[in-house]
Design a protein around this motif. Sequence first.
Motif, PDB file in Angstrom:
ATOM      1  N   ARG A  33       0.836  -1.198   0.000  1.00  0.00           N
ATOM      2  CA  ARG A  33       0.000   0.000   0.000  1.00  0.00           C
ATOM      3  C   ARG A  33       0.870   1.246   0.000  1.00  0.00           C
ATOM      4  NH1 ARG A  33      -0.745   2.834   4.052  1.00  0.00           N
ATOM      5  NH2 ARG A  33      -1.378   2.686   6.125  1.00  0.00           N
ATOM      6  N   ARG A  34       0.389   2.275  -0.697  1.00  0.00           N
ATOM      7  CA  ARG A  34       1.055   3.570  -0.736  1.00  0.00           C
ATOM      8  C   ARG A  34       0.802   4.240   0.619  1.00  0.00           C
ATOM      9  NH1 ARG A  34       0.224   5.533  -5.713  1.00  0.00           N
ATOM     10  NH2 ARG A  34      -1.969   5.089  -5.476  1.00  0.00           N
ATOM     11  N   ALA A  43       5.978   5.833   0.539  1.00  0.00           N
ATOM     12  CA  ALA A  43       6.708   4.588   0.390  1.00  0.00           C
ATOM     13  C   ALA A  43       5.681   3.484   0.227  1.00  0.00           C
ATOM     14  CB  ALA A  43       7.595   4.328   1.605  1.00  0.00           C
ATOM     15  N   LEU A  44       6.124   2.362  -0.252  1.00  0.00           N
ATOM     16  CA  LEU A  44       5.266   1.182  -0.306  1.00  0.00           C
ATOM     17  C   LEU A  44       5.507   0.381   0.952  1.00  0.00           C
ATOM     18  CD1 LEU A  44       5.589   0.017  -4.007  1.00  0.00           C
ATOM     19  CD2 LEU A  44       3.605   1.030  -2.887  1.00  0.00           C
ATOM     20  N   PHE A  87      -3.490  -3.309  -2.226  1.00  0.00           N
ATOM     21  CA  PHE A  87      -2.877  -3.109  -3.539  1.00  0.00           C
ATOM     22  C   PHE A  87      -2.623  -1.625  -3.729  1.00  0.00           C
ATOM     23  CE2 PHE A  87      -7.439  -2.962  -4.183  1.00  0.00           C
ATOM     24  CZ  PHE A  87      -7.607  -1.818  -4.939  1.00  0.00           C
ATOM     25  N   CYS A  88      -1.758  -1.325  -4.665  1.00  0.00           N
ATOM     26  CA  CYS A  88      -1.424   0.061  -4.982  1.00  0.00           C
ATOM     27  C   CYS A  88      -1.481   0.241  -6.488  1.00  0.00           C
ATOM     28  CB  CYS A  88      -0.019   0.389  -4.464  1.00  0.00           C
ATOM     29  SG  CYS A  88       0.533   2.061  -4.863  1.00  0.00           S
ATOM     30  N   ILE A 115       9.685   0.514   1.389  1.00  0.00           N
ATOM     31  CA  ILE A 115      10.248   0.933   2.664  1.00  0.00           C
ATOM     32  C   ILE A 115      10.837  -0.265   3.414  1.00  0.00           C
ATOM     33  CG2 ILE A 115       8.066   0.698   3.935  1.00  0.00           C
ATOM     34  CD1 ILE A 115      10.606   3.507   4.514  1.00  0.00           C
ATOM     35  N   ASP A 116      11.926  -0.017   4.097  1.00  0.00           N
ATOM     36  CA  ASP A 116      12.498  -0.991   5.032  1.00  0.00           C
ATOM     37  C   ASP A 116      11.905  -0.672   6.397  1.00  0.00           C
ATOM     38  OD1 ASP A 116      13.979  -2.403   6.889  1.00  0.00           O
ATOM     39  OD2 ASP A 116      15.921  -1.641   6.221  1.00  0.00           O
ATOM     40  N   PRO A 117      10.967  -1.488   6.901  1.00  0.00           N
ATOM     41  CA  PRO A 117      10.316  -1.165   8.174  1.00  0.00           C
ATOM     42  C   PRO A 117      11.259  -1.180   9.372  1.00  0.00           C
ATOM     43  CG  PRO A 117       9.599  -3.312   7.377  1.00  0.00           C
ATOM     44  CD  PRO A 117      10.452  -2.713   6.307  1.00  0.00           C
TER      45      PRO A 117
END
Length: 174
Positions: free
Chosen positions: A33-34, A55-56, A63-64, A112-114
């Motif tokens: 998700r955006r 970021a995703l 979905f994006c 993105i790296d969470p």
Amino acid sequence: MTERLWVFGYGSLIWDPCFPVERRETARLDGWRRSFCMTSLHYRGTPEAPGLVLALDRAPGAFCHGVAFLVEQGAEGAALAALRERELVSDAYTEMSLPLTEPAVTALTYVIDPGHVQYCLHDVAAQARIIAGAAGRRGPNRDYLMNTVLHLDALGIPDAELHDLAERVRALSP
């Protein structure tokens, strides 16, 4: 024959790609998700007053919609270098090749790296306050949001959450 390079854009790449584009198509990426879940210390904020950028974020069942760009043939190396310089400025993004469901291609995608310090989750009111007041090397944070909303709308893929956020930012902006 060399495999062609596709790139998935979901934020500023939609309206400001940094590489020559042969073709662009409305696209869908499942499972992500955006989200304004990344602090911006360079482009739309500063270390002293961070902004927020899209970021995703991995989200099963989500979905994006965005844009799949086919990089101009012969420009793949330069495009990859430009993308890495732009998107990997702080290592908060991870570069991945992900399968799009529309079109059915694998695209280079920045997620993105969470586990990165720049990953953040704010409620919409906090996002609006941050975006309304932040600015960086590439301009005001609110311009980034408004350009993304404008271009998603023009593509026929409006994002209701971004529209709500844009209205909140407008209400806070002078």
